[in-house]
Design a protein around this motif. Structure first.
Motif, PDB file in Angstrom:
ATOM      1  N   SER A   1      -1.673  -1.154 -41.072  1.00 20.94           N
ATOM      2  CA  SER A   1      -0.843  -1.718 -40.014  1.00 20.94           C
ATOM      3  C   SER A   1      -1.070  -0.955 -38.714  1.00 20.94           C
ATOM      4  O   SER A   1      -1.551   0.175 -38.712  1.00 20.94           O
ATOM      5  CB  SER A   1       0.619  -1.673 -40.451  1.00 20.94           C
ATOM      6  OG  SER A   1       1.444  -1.032 -39.574  1.00 20.94           O
ATOM      7  N   TYR A   2      -0.706  -1.589 -37.623  1.00 24.18           N
ATOM      8  CA  TYR A   2      -0.848  -0.963 -36.311  1.00 24.18           C
ATOM      9  C   TYR A   2       0.449  -0.299 -35.848  1.00 24.18           C
ATOM     10  O   TYR A   2       0.546   0.120 -34.699  1.00 24.18           O
ATOM     11  CB  TYR A   2      -1.278  -2.003 -35.268  1.00 24.18           C
ATOM     12  CG  TYR A   2      -2.733  -2.397 -35.379  1.00 24.18           C
ATOM     13  CD1 TYR A   2      -3.738  -1.503 -35.068  1.00 24.18           C
ATOM     14  CD2 TYR A   2      -3.080  -3.672 -35.783  1.00 24.18           C
ATOM     15  CE1 TYR A   2      -5.068  -1.865 -35.155  1.00 24.18           C
ATOM     16  CE2 TYR A   2      -4.408  -4.046 -35.877  1.00 24.18           C
ATOM     17  CZ  TYR A   2      -5.397  -3.138 -35.567  1.00 24.18           C
ATOM     18  OH  TYR A   2      -6.710  -3.493 -35.654  1.00 24.18           O
ATOM     19  N   ASP A   3       1.432  -0.191 -36.712  1.00 23.72           N
ATOM     20  CA  ASP A   3       2.729   0.367 -36.308  1.00 23.72           C
ATOM     21  C   ASP A   3       2.606   1.787 -35.758  1.00 23.72           C
ATOM     22  O   ASP A   3       3.185   2.114 -34.715  1.00 23.72           O
ATOM     23  CB  ASP A   3       3.716   0.343 -37.471  1.00 23.72           C
ATOM     24  CG  ASP A   3       4.155  -1.062 -37.833  1.00 23.72           C
ATOM     25  OD1 ASP A   3       3.950  -1.983 -37.011  1.00 23.72           O
ATOM     26  OD2 ASP A   3       4.689  -1.248 -38.945  1.00 23.72           O
ATOM     27  N   LEU A   4       1.865   2.648 -36.447  1.00 25.80           N
ATOM     28  CA  LEU A   4       1.709   4.028 -35.964  1.00 25.80           C
ATOM     29  C   LEU A   4       0.968   4.075 -34.625  1.00 25.80           C
ATOM     30  O   LEU A   4       1.259   4.919 -33.782  1.00 25.80           O
ATOM     31  CB  LEU A   4       0.966   4.875 -36.996  1.00 25.80           C
ATOM     32  CG  LEU A   4       1.756   5.291 -38.224  1.00 25.80           C
ATOM     33  CD1 LEU A   4       0.857   6.049 -39.202  1.00 25.80           C
ATOM     34  CD2 LEU A   4       2.947   6.137 -37.838  1.00 25.80           C
ATOM     35  N   VAL A   5       0.029   3.165 -34.432  1.00 22.92           N
ATOM     36  CA  VAL A   5      -0.712   3.115 -33.179  1.00 22.92           C
ATOM     37  C   VAL A   5       0.228   2.735 -32.038  1.00 22.92           C
ATOM     38  O   VAL A   5       0.197   3.346 -30.959  1.00 22.92           O
ATOM     39  CB  VAL A   5      -1.894   2.131 -33.274  1.00 22.92           C
ATOM     40  CG1 VAL A   5      -2.639   2.032 -31.958  1.00 22.92           C
ATOM     41  CG2 VAL A   5      -2.832   2.536 -34.396  1.00 22.92           C
ATOM     42  N   TRP A   6       1.086   1.735 -32.261  1.00 23.87           N
ATOM     43  CA  TRP A   6       2.054   1.337 -31.238  1.00 23.87           C
ATOM     44  C   TRP A   6       3.033   2.459 -30.923  1.00 23.87           C
ATOM     45  O   TRP A   6       3.305   2.746 -29.761  1.00 23.87           O
ATOM     46  CB  TRP A   6       2.824   0.091 -31.676  1.00 23.87           C
ATOM     47  CG  TRP A   6       2.062  -1.169 -31.459  1.00 23.87           C
ATOM     48  CD1 TRP A   6       1.477  -1.945 -32.400  1.00 23.87           C
ATOM     49  CD2 TRP A   6       1.786  -1.793 -30.202  1.00 23.87           C
ATOM     50  NE1 TRP A   6       0.852  -3.008 -31.817  1.00 23.87           N
ATOM     51  CE2 TRP A   6       1.026  -2.945 -30.469  1.00 23.87           C
ATOM     52  CE3 TRP A   6       2.102  -1.489 -28.891  1.00 23.87           C
ATOM     53  CZ2 TRP A   6       0.584  -3.780 -29.465  1.00 23.87           C
ATOM     54  CZ3 TRP A   6       1.658  -2.333 -27.888  1.00 23.87           C
ATOM     55  CH2 TRP A   6       0.906  -3.456 -28.177  1.00 23.87           C
ATOM     56  N   ILE A   7       3.550   3.101 -31.960  1.00 25.56           N
ATOM     57  CA  ILE A   7       4.500   4.197 -31.749  1.00 25.56           C
ATOM     58  C   ILE A   7       3.832   5.343 -30.990  1.00 25.56           C
ATOM     59  O   ILE A   7       4.404   5.903 -30.051  1.00 25.56           O
ATOM     60  CB  ILE A   7       5.077   4.676 -33.103  1.00 25.56           C
ATOM     61  CG1 ILE A   7       5.952   3.577 -33.704  1.00 25.56           C
ATOM     62  CG2 ILE A   7       5.864   5.964 -32.944  1.00 25.56           C
ATOM     63  CD1 ILE A   7       6.342   3.815 -35.149  1.00 25.56           C
ATOM     64  N   GLY A   8       2.605   5.679 -31.376  1.00 28.20           N
ATOM     65  CA  GLY A   8       1.878   6.738 -30.675  1.00 28.20           C
ATOM     66  C   GLY A   8       1.587   6.383 -29.230  1.00 28.20           C
ATOM     67  O   GLY A   8       1.698   7.230 -28.334  1.00 28.20           O
ATOM     68  N   SER A   9       1.227   5.124 -28.973  1.00 21.49           N
ATOM     69  CA  SER A   9       0.947   4.686 -27.601  1.00 21.49           C
ATOM     70  C   SER A   9       2.192   4.759 -26.732  1.00 21.49           C
ATOM     71  O   SER A   9       2.140   5.200 -25.581  1.00 21.49           O
ATOM     72  CB  SER A   9       0.408   3.263 -27.592  1.00 21.49           C
ATOM     73  OG  SER A   9      -0.827   3.202 -28.259  1.00 21.49           O
ATOM     74  N   ILE A  10       3.312   4.330 -27.278  1.00 25.23           N
ATOM     75  CA  ILE A  10       4.568   4.392 -26.533  1.00 25.23           C
ATOM     76  C   ILE A  10       4.951   5.844 -26.268  1.00 25.23           C
ATOM     77  O   ILE A  10       5.359   6.197 -25.151  1.00 25.23           O
ATOM     78  CB  ILE A  10       5.675   3.642 -27.290  1.00 25.23           C
ATOM     79  CG1 ILE A  10       5.373   2.140 -27.289  1.00 25.23           C
ATOM     80  CG2 ILE A  10       7.045   3.918 -26.685  1.00 25.23           C
ATOM     81  CD1 ILE A  10       6.217   1.331 -28.244  1.00 25.23           C
ATOM     82  N   ALA A  11       4.808   6.699 -27.275  1.00 25.86           N
ATOM     83  CA  ALA A  11       5.140   8.121 -27.102  1.00 25.86           C
ATOM     84  C   ALA A  11       4.252   8.759 -26.033  1.00 25.86           C
ATOM     85  O   ALA A  11       4.742   9.508 -25.177  1.00 25.86           O
ATOM     86  CB  ALA A  11       4.994   8.857 -28.431  1.00 25.86           C
ATOM     87  N   LEU A  12       2.947   8.467 -26.053  1.00 27.37           N
ATOM     88  CA  LEU A  12       2.052   9.020 -25.042  1.00 27.37           C
ATOM     89  C   LEU A  12       2.401   8.512 -23.642  1.00 27.37           C
ATOM     90  O   LEU A  12       2.320   9.262 -22.662  1.00 27.37           O
ATOM     91  CB  LEU A  12       0.599   8.686 -25.375  1.00 27.37           C
ATOM     92  CG  LEU A  12      -0.011   9.471 -26.529  1.00 27.37           C
ATOM     93  CD1 LEU A  12      -1.407   8.936 -26.855  1.00 27.37           C
ATOM     94  CD2 LEU A  12      -0.074  10.946 -26.198  1.00 27.37           C
ATOM     95  N   GLY A  13       2.793   7.242 -23.537  1.00 27.90           N
ATOM     96  CA  GLY A  13       3.202   6.695 -22.247  1.00 27.90           C
ATOM     97  C   GLY A  13       4.449   7.370 -21.704  1.00 27.90           C
ATOM     98  O   GLY A  13       4.542   7.687 -20.513  1.00 27.90           O
ATOM     99  N   VAL A  14       5.413   7.620 -22.580  1.00 24.36           N
ATOM    100  CA  VAL A  14       6.648   8.300 -22.156  1.00 24.36           C
ATOM    101  C   VAL A  14       6.341   9.736 -21.740  1.00 24.36           C
ATOM    102  O   VAL A  14       6.836  10.221 -20.713  1.00 24.36           O
ATOM    103  CB  VAL A  14       7.708   8.250 -23.281  1.00 24.36           C
ATOM    104  CG1 VAL A  14       8.886   9.148 -22.974  1.00 24.36           C
ATOM    105  CG2 VAL A  14       8.178   6.813 -23.490  1.00 24.36           C
ATOM    106  N   ILE A  15       5.509  10.426 -22.516  1.00 24.83           N
ATOM    107  CA  ILE A  15       5.132  11.801 -22.164  1.00 24.83           C
ATOM    108  C   ILE A  15       4.404  11.836 -20.820  1.00 24.83           C
ATOM    109  O   ILE A  15       4.679  12.698 -19.974  1.00 24.83           O
ATOM    110  CB  ILE A  15       4.266  12.420 -23.280  1.00 24.83           C
ATOM    111  CG1 ILE A  15       5.118  12.660 -24.528  1.00 24.83           C
ATOM    112  CG2 ILE A  15       3.620  13.724 -22.823  1.00 24.83           C
ATOM    113  CD1 ILE A  15       4.318  13.012 -25.770  1.00 24.83           C
ATOM    114  N   ALA A  16       3.488  10.896 -20.601  1.00 21.50           N
ATOM    115  CA  ALA A  16       2.757  10.839 -19.337  1.00 21.50           C
ATOM    116  C   ALA A  16       3.706  10.588 -18.171  1.00 21.50           C
ATOM    117  O   ALA A  16       3.569  11.203 -17.101  1.00 21.50           O
ATOM    118  CB  ALA A  16       1.691   9.753 -19.387  1.00 21.50           C
ATOM    119  N   ALA A  17       4.683   9.705 -18.362  1.00 18.35           N
ATOM    120  CA  ALA A  17       5.649   9.439 -17.298  1.00 18.35           C
ATOM    121  C   ALA A  17       6.472  10.680 -16.982  1.00 18.35           C
ATOM    122  O   ALA A  17       6.696  11.009 -15.809  1.00 18.35           O
ATOM    123  CB  ALA A  17       6.568   8.289 -17.709  1.00 18.35           C
TER     124      ALA A  17
END
Length: 83
Positions: free
Chosen positions: A48-64
């Motif tokens: 599944s892509y669930d971990l990829v989505w969660i990781g992408s969102i987490a990286l986006g929040v960290i970058a912000a």
């Protein structure tokens, strides 16, 4: 890439713009490769892509959060007076 190139030019001495842009471009390419490879690896491992989505969102929040303290006001440069 135009925004990254403009930031590179704006934030450095004009002599090193080409080298700085090369480093920025290389880091983008490494990040792109790593993201795609890790996404495929996680999909193969979990189905599944669930971990990829969660990781992408987490990286986006960290970058912000990391970009919040950046002050974009122009630097006031004081000219040196002859002695």
């Amino acid at each position: 890439m135009p925004l990254t190139k403009a930031w590179s030019r704006k934030s450095s001495v004009y002599v090193f713009v080409s080298m700085l842009f090369g480093i920025v471009f290389l880091s983008h390419q490494i990040g792109s490769f790593t993201g795609v490879w890790l996404g495929g690896y996680l999909f193969d491992a979990t189905g599944s892509y669930d971990l990829v989505w969660i990781g992408s969102i987490a990286l986006g929040v960290i970058a912000a959060i990391l970009n919040l303290p950046i002050d974009e006001r122009p630097v006031v440069r004081v000219e040196a007076r002859p002695a």
